[in-house]
Design a protein around this motif. Structure first.
Motif: not given
Length: 326
Positions: A1-18, A315-326
């Motif tokens: 999960x933490x790797x997913x969060x880090x990836x999402x943060x990195x992906x959103x850096x250009x959005x935030x800069x914009x 939260x999707x992954x926490x409430x629904x086991x069918x959702x995978x953070x990948x």
């Protein structure tokens, strides 16, 4: 999960800069120094303030320097209007009042909206369902500002005139700490925050109820509902157990999508009730051309928007086991 969060943060850096780039460009369409000092300011005053704020540098240099301060959470620059007060101190003071309104409003509106939607879907097509939907439409059809004005008048001003300020729990305006700080007392929340929360609840429940009811009605057509009914499960168990559990994804989507708009919507409540939260400080800064405070509040609100999107996926992954953070 933490790797997913880090990836999402990195992906959103250009959005935030914009976002920050567009904000800084928009604020500089008209010279902020000239807007603040007025047409009677001398050239020496304009040059001094421009130098102090770094506005005399090329825009690219201004952008890089400001992003460096944002990354290091350096909000030490002083407010133009509130002389001698760092922007960071204004942000620190404004966050607790905003949370005192937005968090209870979000939690109560989601809880009430889901409960009313479940009741409405349980009595689908009957008088109870139609009555709740009519009330929901009425609630969402009236302007937020109208609710604020009427709520402030009939919920605070008029009763205080009739029974006296000491005999009525709701204040007309103002704010006092209720959890931390000097003079903090839990009853301060009732006095200064409960009425704004109730007004926000009335507005939010109308929208939420219609959305959640549509979700419940859609879920009622799924195969697992048909299977549960064939196995002899009661209608109450199907709706309040099976259906609610499987409807958590759209419910979470609705809650998390509402959160940023709830914060910006609190601007009106904070302004009219004179609650010194982020919304009030933003309006106050715009009215007084307080350039540093406007910049700081916009970058904080932009970060809240992005973090909300990331938290939704988690939260999707926490409430629904069918959702995978990948």
């Amino acid at each position: 999960m933490w790797s997913f969060i880090v990836r999402k943060l990195i992906y959103n850096i250009p959005v935030y800069l914009g976002i920050v780039l567009l904000m800084m460009l928009a604020l500089r369409v008209r010279d902020p120094v000239y807007s603040y000092l007025g047409k009677n300011a001398s050239q020496e005053q304009i040059d001094r303030l421009s130098e102090n704020m770094g506005l005399s540098d090329p825009f690219v240099i201004q952008y890089v320097k400001y992003m460096g301060r944002v990354v290091t959470l350096d909000f030490s620059e002083e407010s133009w209007f509130q002389q001698g007060t760092p922007v960071g101190e204004i942000l620190t003071r404004s966050i607790p009042p905003s949370l005192s309104i937005t968090v209870p409003t979000l939690g109560l509106s989601a809880l009430c909206g889901v409960c009313i939607a479940l009741v409405s879907s349980y009595f689908r097509g009957r008088a109870v369902d139609r009555t709740l939907m009519v009330l929901a439409v009425i609630g969402m059809s009236v302007s937020y500002l109208v609710y604020i004005i009427f709520g402030q008048f009939f919920g605070a001003f008029l009763p205080r005139q009739e029974v006296g300020p000491e005999n009525w729990p709701f204040a007309i305006e103002g704010y006092e700490p209720w959890l931390f700080g000097e003079g903090a007392h839990p009853m301060n929340w009732v006095t200064y925050c409960m009425l704004p929360v109730l007004i926000g609840l009335v507005v939010a429940v109308g929208y939420d109820t219609r959305f959640y009811r549509a979700v419940m009605v859609e879920e009622s057509t799924k195969d697992y509902i048909t299977t549960a009914m064939a196995k002899g499960a009661g209608k109450r168990k199907i709706i309040f157990v099976h259906m609610l559990k499987n409807a958590m994804i759209p419910i979470i989507t609705r809650i998390m999508a509402t959160l940023p708009f709830l914060i910006t919507g609190a601007v009106l409540v904070e302004y009219y009730f004179r609650i010194p939260g982020m919304g009030f400080q933003l309006i106050f800064a715009i009215q007084n051309n307080d350039f540093p405070v406007i910049q700081a509040l916009v970058v904080v609100l932009a970060a809240i928007f992005i973090l909300t999107v990331i938290l939704t996926d988690v939260l999707y992954a926490l409430v629904d086991p069918r959702v995978r953070l990948s």
